[in-house]
Design a protein around this motif. Structure first.
Motif: not given
Length: 745
Positions: A643-652
């Motif tokens: 499983r790969l957790a949802t990608a989280n790109a920051t800052p937004e």
């Protein structure tokens, strides 16, 4: 009158009252009846499939009730009187209920409500905190001998029963407890087999607790038959009632476990190998405290008499042939296999009188005494056993109408030492003990020859033996190259009787057997799961389809398939299949098999089970002699889900040219713990897709840290989405994260 069983001495005379009972007075008018509605008051969805049973409480006569499906009510027309009603419902892994109520019909219609809320849990517990419920059966015994049952179930099922009882009724429960966390590779080291009865009036609490030290204790071993195989150990408490229900415990045979049993209760038991072979372990009553250990399934497996000695006999001018226990063990336990094929032939004076394709037949014979030859053969190819693939018994005996009852057939009791838990020989010699006997008579019985073979009877070698008690003993040093040892034993008695018994693959040798092929039978085109990988998580079920083609000049009689992982003789993973074949033409059959993994957590409890599983597939010909058995006819790759957790790109949002940090976590199914654990030090690909584009592009490769975490930075260039992708490896499935869109300004 006197009762005299065939072939036995007369019994003492019995007295019985004769004469017809007085005729009952004629009924001059039909009694009035009143509509009675029986209603289940329950929010449990399984109550819609209830069964309702009704008795007249004055006579305990059973009264049929129509049980409409998908309804919580049933309606019946009843005359005035006293009645007792019981309802039962529940399903696998859902709570089970047994509700009862007494009521009276007077002179009007009424509704009788069976309220689920009035039921109390019934359970048997012990002072061992590691024990958990494995299986249970709950039933109500009525004054007339009828039963209401069986409630209960397996795994997490709890059972609830109405405590308001009726005079003459008895509530009984039988419960099995095993260790928490039990799996196929981590079997329970113990089995609690508990029974309790409550006679009217029932107590307000139906929870019984036993102290382990007060129970009966024994150690039981069930040997395997050349191979590790799934199986069960099953037991039923006996109270002299007309029926009961066996409770089974899943096991990987061979197995050794400690039993804790309610003392003083008669328990009937059997072991099941694979899907079709059963070994009847008989009835047992244990006293409180420690009892000697027992071992069942010790080879060589060979025919035994039926449990109550009700086998082949003579009745007038008929011979009633019944020899259907071909797989008994050396302890005298009776065994049979539903998948075995049987042939029987009776001859006299060189003429065949009758043949049968089952283990029994009835033959009309002349009244005079003459000599007969009875030949019976059982053959099988099954997943649960590599042994006793052919058992042949060839009897000579004399019979006439003047002698009734059990036929004077000879028997052989065989035992061995020097075999391991799978009935395999090692470096040490195997000692055989053979005791001949003759049924019904005290005829002097003698062993004339013992022969052995390592090539399934193509060639035979005499085995020297010495007299020992009523039989003989022999010692055999099994060659290291032998995969199996077959035995052929000849015995005679002083009344002209004779028996030659051949057991093909009586026990296994040190070596692993090669693929088998007899005649022009072929097994080909084995495909499992359509050639696709099977990805498994930490729970749930899975079903896999397999197909193959079988051919033989005479046509295909039977075929089978199972999956194995590890070593063929001692696999750490085994999955049996239901197989069926459809003829394509006179010589070819198209076969399909369904492999059902009923509990992933139980069956896959080791990460070592990931990788390639192999299919053992076989087919037999209609001519009765052809066989093809390929031990590695196909493969199935089984992988652990990642499983790969949802990608989280920051800052937004982010300004163009600024840095973006993108994170995720990579985890993988850990079959040993039943959880998803960090998948460390793995290369994962970061991908990006520009807003409005249709194709993802690779940005870079990122390695997971010790906690499975992924962290990387990129420069913001345009609006778009980022995601992580893990490519599959040899033991783990691939994974793609949910993307994260980022607004670049």
């Amino acid at each position: 009158m006197r009762v005299q069983p065939f072939g036995e001495d007369p019994q003492p005379a019995l007295k019985a009252k004769t004469g017809a009972p007085a005729a009952a007075a004629a009924v001059t008018a039909a009694a009035a009846t009143y509509r009675t509605t029986i209603k289940i008051d329950s929010s449990n969805w399984s109550a819609w499939n209830k069964t309702i049973h009704l008795w007249n409480r004055d006579t305990w006569t059973y009264l049929p009730v129509n049980n409409p499906g998908s309804s919580l009510t049933a309606t019946v027309a009843l005359p005035p009187g006293n009645y007792f009603v019981g309802a039962m419902y529940g399903i696998y892994d859902v709570d089970s209920f047994l509700l009862t109520k007494s009521f009276t019909v007077t002179s009007s219609a009424q509704t009788v409500v069976l309220a689920q809320a009035s039921a109390k849990e019934v359970a048997l517990k012990v002072d061992d905190a590691t024990a958990r419920h494995d299986a249970s059966a709950v039933w109500l015994s009525l004054p007339n001998g009828d039963l209401i049952g069986f409630a209960g179930g397996y795994n997490n099922t709890r059972t609830f029963v109405t405590t308001a009882s009726t005079p003459g009724t008895t509530l009984r429960t039988h419960e099995i407890l095993t260790k928490k966390g039990t799996t196929a590779l981590r079997p329970s080291p113990y089995r609690y087999d508990l029974t309790k009865s409550w006679a009217h009036p029932f107590p307000s609490s139906l929870i019984g607790t036993s102290k382990t030290a007060a129970l009966a204790k024994t150690t039981t071993t069930i040997r395997g038959q050349g191979i590790n195989t799934p199986g069960t150990y099953e037991s039923v408490s006996m109270f002299g009632e007309w029926t009961g229900v066996y409770l089974s415990t899943q096991m990987r045979l061979p197995a050794t476990f400690v039993e804790y049993v309610t003392p003083g209760v008669t328990v009937s038991r059997f072991a099941r190998y694979g899907a079709s072979q059963y070994l009847d372990l008989g009835d047992r009553v244990l006293p409180a405290g420690l009892s000697p250990s027992t071992t069942a399934g010790v080879g060589p497996l060979a025919p035994s008499r039926r449990k109550y000695n009700d086998d082949s006999r003579r009745a007038g001018n008929q011979l009633q042939i019944l020899e259907n226990m071909p797989y008994g063990d050396s302890a005298g336990n009776h065994g049979y296999d539903y998948a075995a094929k049987a042939t029987v032939e009776l001859s006299a004076g060189g003429q065949v009188l009758k043949t049968s394709g089952t283990g029994s037949m009835v033959v009309d014979v002349p009244a005079g005494e003459q000599t007969y030859q009875l030949k019976q053969t059982h053959t099988r190819t099954v997943a649960g056993s590599q042994l006793a693939t052919m058992v042949d018994s060839d009897w000579t005996f004399t019979s006439g109408s003047a002698t009734r009852g059990v036929l004077d057939l000879m028997d052989l009791a065989m035992a061995s030492t020097g075999l391991d838990q799978r009935n395999r020989a090692g470096a040490a010699p195997v000692t055989l003990t053979v005791v001949p006997s003759t049924r019904r008579t005290a005829a002097a019985s003698t062993i004339r020859a013992i022969e052995w073979s390592t090539d399934d009877g193509a060639t035979w070698t005499d085995l020297p033996f010495t007299a020992s008690g009523a039989g003989v003993t022999a010692s055999l040093a099994v060659p290291a190259t032998a995969a199996f040892v077959s035995l052929r034993i000849t015995a005679e008695n002083d009344q002209g009787g004779k028996l030659t018994r051949t057991v093909q693959r009586a026990f296994a040798g040190p070596a692993t057997g090669a693929d088998e092929k007899t005649g022009d039978v072929t097994v080909s085109n084995v495909t499992i799961n359509g050639g696709s990988v099977l990805n498994l998580g930490t729970s749930g079920t899975a079903s896999v389809a397999a197909t193959f083609t079988a051919t033989a000049p005479s046509g295909i009689a039977d075929a089978g398939l199972f999956l194995w992982h590890g070593a063929y003789n001692a696999p750490d993973g085994v999955q049996l299949a239901d197989t069926s074949c459809t003829p394509v033409n006179a010589t070819t059959a198209s076969c399909s098999a369904t492999l059902y993994f009923w509990d992933v957590r139980y069956m896959f409890s080791s990460n070592a089970l990931a990788g390639t599983w192999r299919a053992s597939a076989w087919a037999t010909a209609k001519n009765g002699t052809g066989l093809a058995h390929r031990h590695s006819a196909g493969t199935l790759v089984v992988k652990r889900v990642t499983r790969l957790a949802t990608a989280n790109a920051t800052p937004e949002p982010v300004r163009k040219g600024k840095k973006i940090t993108i994170t995720s976590t990579l985890t993988r199914a850990d079959w040993a713990t039943g959880t998803y654990a960090a998948y460390a030090n793995r290369a994962v690909t970061l991908q990006w897709i520009k807003r409005g584009a249709k194709k993802w592009t690779t940005v870079k490769s990122v390695k997971s840290n010790a906690k499975g975490q992924l962290t990387t930075t990129v420069t913001a260039t345009a609006d778009g989405s980022y995601r992580f992708v893990y490519a599959a490896d040899t033991a783990s499935a691939g994974a793609v994260s949910v993307f994260d869109y980022i607004d670049v300004r």
